[in-house]
Write a protein that holds these residues in place. Structure first.
Motif, PDB file in Angstrom:
ATOM      1  N   THR A 104       9.800  24.274 -11.371  1.00 29.03           N
ATOM      2  CA  THR A 104       9.232  25.795 -10.758  1.00 29.03           C
ATOM      3  C   THR A 104       8.195  25.698  -9.597  1.00 29.03           C
ATOM      4  O   THR A 104       7.394  24.811  -9.439  1.00 29.03           O
ATOM      5  CB  THR A 104       8.232  26.262 -11.870  1.00 29.03           C
ATOM      6  OG1 THR A 104       9.329  26.271 -13.040  1.00 29.03           O
ATOM      7  CG2 THR A 104       7.983  27.676 -11.499  1.00 29.03           C
ATOM      8  N   VAL A 105       8.844  26.434  -8.608  1.00 30.52           N
ATOM      9  CA  VAL A 105       7.835  26.204  -7.336  1.00 30.52           C
ATOM     10  C   VAL A 105       7.417  27.699  -6.887  1.00 30.52           C
ATOM     11  O   VAL A 105       8.337  28.830  -6.926  1.00 30.52           O
ATOM     12  CB  VAL A 105       8.918  25.795  -6.130  1.00 30.52           C
ATOM     13  CG1 VAL A 105       8.063  25.723  -4.800  1.00 30.52           C
ATOM     14  CG2 VAL A 105       9.445  24.592  -6.513  1.00 30.52           C
ATOM     15  N   ASP A 106       6.225  27.721  -6.635  1.00 32.84           N
ATOM     16  CA  ASP A 106       5.904  29.230  -6.053  1.00 32.84           C
ATOM     17  C   ASP A 106       5.820  29.115  -4.478  1.00 32.84           C
ATOM     18  O   ASP A 106       4.922  28.420  -3.732  1.00 32.84           O
ATOM     19  CB  ASP A 106       4.536  29.401  -6.298  1.00 32.84           C
ATOM     20  CG  ASP A 106       3.983  30.938  -6.328  1.00 32.84           C
ATOM     21  OD1 ASP A 106       4.673  31.755  -5.469  1.00 32.84           O
ATOM     22  OD2 ASP A 106       2.507  31.007  -6.466  1.00 32.84           O
ATOM     23  N   VAL A 107       7.125  29.721  -4.089  1.00 35.75           N
ATOM     24  CA  VAL A 107       7.195  29.821  -2.774  1.00 35.75           C
ATOM     25  C   VAL A 107       6.028  30.546  -2.033  1.00 35.75           C
ATOM     26  O   VAL A 107       6.102  31.863  -2.120  1.00 35.75           O
ATOM     27  CB  VAL A 107       8.692  30.243  -2.515  1.00 35.75           C
ATOM     28  CG1 VAL A 107       8.780  30.414  -0.871  1.00 35.75           C
ATOM     29  CG2 VAL A 107       9.534  29.380  -2.919  1.00 35.75           C
ATOM     30  N   GLN A 177       5.429  18.767  -0.195  1.00 33.46           N
ATOM     31  CA  GLN A 177       4.320  18.350  -1.037  1.00 33.46           C
ATOM     32  C   GLN A 177       4.307  19.385  -2.122  1.00 33.46           C
ATOM     33  O   GLN A 177       3.955  18.877  -3.376  1.00 33.46           O
ATOM     34  CB  GLN A 177       3.016  18.574  -0.122  1.00 33.46           C
ATOM     35  CG  GLN A 177       2.681  17.586   0.777  1.00 33.46           C
ATOM     36  CD  GLN A 177       1.288  17.626   1.600  1.00 33.46           C
ATOM     37  OE1 GLN A 177       0.556  18.424   0.957  1.00 33.46           O
ATOM     38  NE2 GLN A 177       1.300  16.741   2.383  1.00 33.46           N
ATOM     39  N   GLU A 178       4.770  20.515  -2.143  1.00 33.62           N
ATOM     40  CA  GLU A 178       4.786  21.507  -3.225  1.00 33.62           C
ATOM     41  C   GLU A 178       5.759  20.853  -4.106  1.00 33.62           C
ATOM     42  O   GLU A 178       5.449  21.225  -5.179  1.00 33.62           O
ATOM     43  CB  GLU A 178       5.427  22.909  -2.380  1.00 33.62           C
ATOM     44  CG  GLU A 178       4.194  23.738  -1.764  1.00 33.62           C
ATOM     45  CD  GLU A 178       4.764  24.770  -0.842  1.00 33.62           C
ATOM     46  OE1 GLU A 178       6.084  25.039  -1.278  1.00 33.62           O
ATOM     47  OE2 GLU A 178       4.117  25.591  -0.105  1.00 33.62           O
ATOM     48  N   VAL A 179       6.681  20.585  -3.668  1.00 34.90           N
ATOM     49  CA  VAL A 179       7.931  20.292  -4.767  1.00 34.90           C
ATOM     50  C   VAL A 179       7.575  18.861  -5.506  1.00 34.90           C
ATOM     51  O   VAL A 179       7.621  18.850  -6.484  1.00 34.90           O
ATOM     52  CB  VAL A 179       9.243  19.911  -3.843  1.00 34.90           C
ATOM     53  CG1 VAL A 179       9.965  19.080  -4.785  1.00 34.90           C
ATOM     54  CG2 VAL A 179       9.924  21.131  -3.335  1.00 34.90           C
ATOM     55  N   LEU A 183       7.166  18.774  -9.519  1.00 37.21           N
ATOM     56  CA  LEU A 183       7.484  17.661 -10.271  1.00 37.21           C
ATOM     57  C   LEU A 183       6.558  17.120 -10.990  1.00 37.21           C
ATOM     58  O   LEU A 183       6.930  16.902 -12.379  1.00 37.21           O
ATOM     59  CB  LEU A 183       8.366  16.414  -9.370  1.00 37.21           C
ATOM     60  CG  LEU A 183       8.883  15.494 -10.032  1.00 37.21           C
ATOM     61  CD1 LEU A 183      10.097  16.153 -10.957  1.00 37.21           C
ATOM     62  CD2 LEU A 183       9.360  14.421  -8.843  1.00 37.21           C
ATOM     63  N   LYS A 184       5.374  16.768 -10.588  1.00 35.93           N
ATOM     64  CA  LYS A 184       4.455  16.288 -11.175  1.00 35.93           C
ATOM     65  C   LYS A 184       4.011  17.221 -12.474  1.00 35.93           C
ATOM     66  O   LYS A 184       3.708  16.843 -13.620  1.00 35.93           O
ATOM     67  CB  LYS A 184       3.095  16.117 -10.601  1.00 35.93           C
ATOM     68  CG  LYS A 184       1.840  15.587 -11.233  1.00 35.93           C
ATOM     69  CD  LYS A 184       0.462  15.651 -10.169  1.00 35.93           C
ATOM     70  CE  LYS A 184      -0.747  15.802 -10.816  1.00 35.93           C
ATOM     71  NZ  LYS A 184      -0.942  17.169 -11.345  1.00 35.93           N
TER      72      LYS A 184
END
Length: 186
Positions: A104-107, A177-179, A183-184
């Protein structure tokens, strides 16, 4: 300090040039993690070439030498010891994201990239089109929270031809870095 290198892999030209050069620095006492992205086009006086070629030159000199040379070069540039290095290609990147069921990424900002390369079409003549448009697909990412599988996450971190600030290597590094943070979190 851990050096992460991402390469395309495969058999096309430049398959072992690093698209991603990222240092993860763990501070044990404070239990914090810092990330430092290095632009792939950063010039290296040592190599007399861009920093993204370090892995390539190291591998030419000696099998396994790519990580050694990249670690040494990045360590000298940052003034930090690099304890470990890890290299992965696009396929492994996608596999890792898919293995955890996506991320889940907050673009933060919407962008469109009309020149995202289509794998396998790098040398397509495009029926004599002088702009070689058949080699590219258009990508769009809306701002906001999004679920991404490995393929979508790879496009998100590789995109570099968007208009404005989102087309810069700095924006691309930020997306990488966001990805990693997503992932973390997963």
């Amino acid at each position: 300090n851990i050096l992460l290198l991402g390469v395309a892999g495969g058999t096309h030209d430049g398959s072992d040039l690093t698209d991603t050069i990222l240092v993860l620095s763990f501070h044990r006492k404070l239990e914090t993690l810092s990330m430092i992205s290095l632009p792939r086009d950063l010039w290296s006086d040592t190599l007399k070439d861009k920093i993204n070629s370090a892995y390539h030159y190291g591998e030419i000199k000696k099998k396994g030498g790519g990580l050694i040379l990249a670690k040494s070069l990045v360590s000298d540039m940052l003034g930090l010891p690099i304890d470990y290095a890890l290299m992965f290609d696009f396929s492994r990147f996608q596999d890792i994201i898919n293995l955890v069921g996506g991320i889940t990424v907050d673009v933060p900002m919407a962008f469109t990239d009309t020149e995202f390369p289509i794998p396998g079409r790098e040398k397509d003549e495009c029926l004599q089109d002088p702009e070689y448009r058949c080699r590219y697909e258009a990508l769009h990412f809306d701002a906001g929270v999004q679920e991404m599988d490995g393929a979508r996450a790879l496009k998100y971190v590789r995109s570099r031809h968007a208009e404005g600030d989102e087309g810069s290597d700095f924006a691309r590094s930020k997306r990488q870095q966001e990805v990693l943070l997503a992932l973390k979190s997963k």
